[in-house]
Motif scaffolding. Sequence first.
Motif, PDB file in Angstrom:
ATOM      1  N   LEU A 171     -10.302   1.391   1.208  1.00 51.31           N
ATOM      2  CA  LEU A 171     -10.004   0.459   0.087  1.00 51.31           C
ATOM      3  C   LEU A 171     -11.229  -0.204  -0.498  1.00 51.31           C
ATOM      4  O   LEU A 171     -12.251  -0.464   0.487  1.00 51.31           O
ATOM      5  CB  LEU A 171      -9.078  -0.735   0.761  1.00 51.31           C
ATOM      6  CG  LEU A 171      -7.779  -0.228   1.306  1.00 51.31           C
ATOM      7  CD1 LEU A 171      -7.047  -1.473   1.664  1.00 51.31           C
ATOM      8  CD2 LEU A 171      -6.936   0.445   0.441  1.00 51.31           C
ATOM      9  N   LEU A 194      -4.007  -8.487   2.131  1.00 50.65           N
ATOM     10  CA  LEU A 194      -5.084  -7.649   2.615  1.00 50.65           C
ATOM     11  C   LEU A 194      -5.818  -8.299   3.751  1.00 50.65           C
ATOM     12  O   LEU A 194      -6.326  -7.860   4.628  1.00 50.65           O
ATOM     13  CB  LEU A 194      -5.675  -6.933   1.434  1.00 50.65           C
ATOM     14  CG  LEU A 194      -4.644  -5.754   0.640  1.00 50.65           C
ATOM     15  CD1 LEU A 194      -5.579  -5.478  -0.335  1.00 50.65           C
ATOM     16  CD2 LEU A 194      -4.359  -4.867   1.766  1.00 50.65           C
ATOM     17  N   LEU A 212      -8.285  -6.064   5.892  1.00 49.27           N
ATOM     18  CA  LEU A 212      -8.616  -5.259   4.699  1.00 49.27           C
ATOM     19  C   LEU A 212      -9.155  -6.029   3.487  1.00 49.27           C
ATOM     20  O   LEU A 212      -9.293  -6.995   3.470  1.00 49.27           O
ATOM     21  CB  LEU A 212      -7.286  -4.334   4.438  1.00 49.27           C
ATOM     22  CG  LEU A 212      -6.591  -3.644   5.670  1.00 49.27           C
ATOM     23  CD1 LEU A 212      -5.347  -3.032   5.000  1.00 49.27           C
ATOM     24  CD2 LEU A 212      -7.619  -2.633   6.018  1.00 49.27           C
ATOM     25  N   THR A 250       1.433  -3.366   4.128  1.00 55.13           N
ATOM     26  CA  THR A 250       0.928  -4.647   3.870  1.00 55.13           C
ATOM     27  C   THR A 250       0.977  -4.841   2.323  1.00 55.13           C
ATOM     28  O   THR A 250       0.867  -3.881   1.424  1.00 55.13           O
ATOM     29  CB  THR A 250      -0.714  -4.336   4.060  1.00 55.13           C
ATOM     30  OG1 THR A 250      -0.824  -4.194   5.488  1.00 55.13           O
ATOM     31  CG2 THR A 250      -1.632  -5.927   3.734  1.00 55.13           C
ATOM     32  N   TYR A 296      -0.140  -5.723  -1.286  1.00 61.52           N
ATOM     33  CA  TYR A 296      -1.487  -5.628  -2.099  1.00 61.52           C
ATOM     34  C   TYR A 296      -1.680  -6.890  -2.821  1.00 61.52           C
ATOM     35  O   TYR A 296      -1.419  -7.207  -3.993  1.00 61.52           O
ATOM     36  CB  TYR A 296      -1.574  -4.380  -3.039  1.00 61.52           C
ATOM     37  CG  TYR A 296      -2.841  -4.068  -3.560  1.00 61.52           C
ATOM     38  CD1 TYR A 296      -3.519  -3.211  -2.876  1.00 61.52           C
ATOM     39  CD2 TYR A 296      -3.384  -4.611  -4.851  1.00 61.52           C
ATOM     40  CE1 TYR A 296      -4.928  -3.034  -3.240  1.00 61.52           C
ATOM     41  CE2 TYR A 296      -4.527  -4.350  -5.519  1.00 61.52           C
ATOM     42  CZ  TYR A 296      -5.266  -3.283  -4.657  1.00 61.52           C
ATOM     43  OH  TYR A 296      -6.442  -3.355  -5.003  1.00 61.52           O
ATOM     44  N   LEU A 330       0.861  -1.164   0.021  1.00 60.54           N
ATOM     45  CA  LEU A 330      -0.037   0.131  -0.043  1.00 60.54           C
ATOM     46  C   LEU A 330       0.923   1.209  -0.064  1.00 60.54           C
ATOM     47  O   LEU A 330       0.552   2.264  -0.537  1.00 60.54           O
ATOM     48  CB  LEU A 330      -0.806   0.039   1.144  1.00 60.54           C
ATOM     49  CG  LEU A 330      -1.881  -0.890   1.173  1.00 60.54           C
ATOM     50  CD1 LEU A 330      -2.727  -1.044   2.550  1.00 60.54           C
ATOM     51  CD2 LEU A 330      -2.864  -0.915   0.039  1.00 60.54           C
TER      52      LEU A 330
END
Length: 429
Positions: free
Chosen positions: A286, A308, A313, A301, A303, A262
């Motif tokens: 997000l 995620l 996320l 983190t 992607y 990120l």
Amino acid sequence: MLEVKMLTEGADAPEPLDAKGYLARGGYKALGKALGMEPREIVAEIKAARLLGRGGAAYPAGNKWEQLLGIEGSTKHIVCNADEGEPGTFKDRFIMERVPFRLIEGMTVAGRVFGSGTGYVYVRGEYRSVQRGFMKALESAREANLLGRDILGSGFGFDIAVVSGAGAYVCGENSALLNSAQGLAGRPRIKPPHLAEVGLFGAPTLVNNVETFANVPSIVVMGGKAFLEAGHPESGGTKLVCLSGHVARPGVYEVPLGSVTLRDAVFSPELGGGMKGGKKLKFLHLGGQSGPVAGPALLDTVYSYADLRKAGLAVGSGAVVAADESVRLIDYLEGVARFFVRESCGKCGPCRDGNPAVLKFLQGLTVPGGTGRGALKALWELSELMTQGSFCGLGRTATAALRSAWKAFPEEIERNALRDSASAGSFKD
């Protein structure tokens, strides 16, 4: 390099709506190859690629195709979900405007697999100019004998029709989309039966997102294994990321899944270019309004769908909205709540009545003197009820931003509610 050009190759071509230009750049190799393959061979490559649905749900595309292929003795429909209604998301528009023949070719391959004569693209109501341009691309494909009867002299016929939505966010849900396409109220259906069994006009139906279909040509040409290796071991290929908000370089960027963080997405000169005016990042939102909020602590983190998810996320639709420290979190969450109040279809109580209640709670947090710990506890419990009890994904994810932001910024969320209150301790006590 952080950005790659697999799905977006040719996006800078001067005539993106001209099929001859796409052919000159090597387009339609996938369809040519697919015409000489058995349907099960093509589906096997889609499965090997581990292509996860790019519309937000991340359901394995290969599983969807396999399920539909296993249903015999019925007309099968191919439907593309282009109802890109998730705020902060504009990658499907980019595909339809700049590389439309990747979508057209991907849908045509699907038509070949399932023996379908017609495919349908359901375009969001606000995309009028996009729809007009895409229809020009379809006509160019017909003129080049890439759509219609006897495509490329193969004896296989397939065409694509465009259906326009009316601007309803809930029609991004596949079953609501099919209802709307049939002229019915755009509300989600009870499942089962699943759409692979009872879909458009009651027939077995494949519904995939624009970006999902657009990846099919690459998979057929390079093979599922190579596509998987170009991304993450659990999710092959690349992802179109929509950067917006307070980043210096907003836009659509194609990145290999599992290769960037990120932090890279926001601050790399090749991608987001950092925050406008050199301001500090406060949070990222997000995957659209229904997605989670991430604080700076989660910037490293990776992607990918798996990484995620482990961090609480989600990739979702691919939206990444960056907010600097001038943004007041409560005001932002109020905006999210207003969106869901407006877009709820009203089918179920948890969503229909829950969203206005969430908005009222959030407005109460800004009242001088605060609302007290009890109101915060009730708000959290309401969000849990909506997550567990709503009929479809709209209601179940309507408080995702609130719940994740609360975890990332507990002091800011609770500050007004506990101000001047005799209560002490956490709202969870």
